[in-house]
Design an enzyme around this catalytic site. Sequence first.
Site, PDB file in Angstrom:
ATOM      1  N   ASP A  51      -8.669 -26.144  77.915  1.00 46.94           N
ATOM      2  CA  ASP A  51      -7.563 -26.246  76.956  1.00 46.94           C
ATOM      3  C   ASP A  51      -7.466 -25.000  76.081  1.00 46.94           C
ATOM      4  O   ASP A  51      -8.396 -24.202  75.993  1.00 46.94           O
ATOM      5  CB  ASP A  51      -7.779 -27.459  76.047  1.00 46.94           C
ATOM      6  CG  ASP A  51      -7.525 -28.774  76.781  1.00 46.94           C
ATOM      7  OD1 ASP A  51      -6.896 -28.745  77.857  1.00 46.94           O
ATOM      8  OD2 ASP A  51      -7.972 -29.818  76.272  1.00 46.94           O
ATOM      9  N   TYR A 110     -20.912 -28.029  80.382  1.00 47.26           N
ATOM     10  CA  TYR A 110     -20.212 -27.575  79.170  1.00 47.26           C
ATOM     11  C   TYR A 110     -21.197 -27.551  78.011  1.00 47.26           C
ATOM     12  O   TYR A 110     -22.125 -28.360  77.954  1.00 47.26           O
ATOM     13  CB  TYR A 110     -19.079 -28.545  78.805  1.00 47.26           C
ATOM     14  CG  TYR A 110     -17.787 -28.308  79.554  1.00 47.26           C
ATOM     15  CD1 TYR A 110     -16.780 -27.533  79.006  1.00 47.26           C
ATOM     16  CD2 TYR A 110     -17.579 -28.879  80.811  1.00 47.26           C
ATOM     17  CE1 TYR A 110     -15.583 -27.331  79.675  1.00 47.26           C
ATOM     18  CE2 TYR A 110     -16.378 -28.678  81.495  1.00 47.26           C
ATOM     19  CZ  TYR A 110     -15.385 -27.898  80.919  1.00 47.26           C
ATOM     20  OH  TYR A 110     -14.205 -27.693  81.580  1.00 47.26           O
TER      21      TYR A 110
END
Lengths: 236, 236
Positions: A51, A110
């Site tokens: 994003d 992540y």
Amino acid sequence: MRALITCSYNGTHFLGSQTQTETKNTIFGQIEYIFNELNITSKPQPSGRTDKGVHASGQTFHIDLPEFWNDLKKLKRILNEMLPNSIKILSIKEVDAEFHARYSAKSRVYRYLIKTNESNPFEDDFISFYTDADFKSIQKNISLFIGEHDFREFMKTGSEINSTTREIYKAYAYKKDDLIVLNFEANGFLRSQIRLMVGALLNLDATQIKEQLDCKKQYKIKPATPNGLYLAKIKY
Amino acid sequence: MRALITCSYNGTHFLGSQTQTETKNTIFGQIEYIFNELNITSKPQPSGRTDKGVHASGQTFHIDLPEFWNDLKKLKRILNEMLPNSIKILSIKEVDAEFHARYSAKSRVYRYLIKTNESNPFEDDFISFYTDADFKSIQKNISLFIGEHDFREFMKTGSEINSTTREIYKAYAYKKDDLIVLNFEANGFLRSQIRLMVGALLNLDATQIKEQLDCKKQYKIKPATPNGLYLAKIKY
């Protein structure tokens, strides 16, 4: 030749990673544009999307190179000269023709960075400042996410998906100097899943997180800010 | 009450420091807007301006506060809550009614940060990467700028000014880990002067710099990138 390319990027300046028709100002908008300038017209296939404001220390994509590009060291050097400094090619290596950056991935890692200090203008694009973050409770509760779960209460809607079930292989938190680092590894993540899991760890207790993971109750959680999130590694 | 306010900011996100009528997206556009929200309508008077992409670790401005704002600690806390994280109020202190952030300043200190490593997407907004920068020659030649000079060959045109003469009190370079830090202190600087001096240090030899400082010859120098420049301190 099919090539697997690993890159890092600072998401601050881009409207997310995915190419868009309206703007070139996305990570893969820039990468695709530079490849086109080099007469490489095959489309880069990323491992997945990130994003707006999210960073990557190890994003990957594959691309089919024309025959005249067999000097991968030279290609890497030229790409880095042409790309903006906020995107960096780390490595290029040859892979089988069947390899796919997205579908061949075994897991995705992540990291999420939090500081509890007062915010600092020079770190604010890269770290989330939550002065009341409780390391002990984050460290304890983060393991609740491990395993196979239906994460439908931990996703932003908007993408077409077949299933909301994902398996988290690893989830742990540690301190490095004054940073709290959260590490997640899974077969895949839903849209905004990590930011919503971090938001839950910051605002809910263990019972509440379990209720939401079991889809028994839905607490309103604000996703943690994107600027602390890094796509760290794609494992094949 | 007149207050002297010291702040730091990350210039990456703003179109320079100066307020503009067309956009609020400047440092003092943001600061003025927040003061207005607090019903403080006197205009902030900065010590000077910084360009797009230039940072500050110690910018100052003065403002006249209405009587009801006598709790400066509280004002600082509220301002920091309302301002974006990329702007931070460091201190607020009362000064005499005659004090002026710009005209009372005795000297201005700027720092410029250079790395000779390969560029890094996560530091690129804050440091200039010049792989061929020669520390020894920068350290030697930077002292050429010390003293009173007509800096008309080291300025971008565009601002109205009475004189192009400035006095540089200090100019030196040192290494800190893998950073090259350039430090400049003067009674004032012309538009883009520091970036043009740094550009000269990176590209010209001592003789050429002297010729340009004596206004005998004008070499085409590219100003160094703004992202390595910090307004560090205003001395009163």
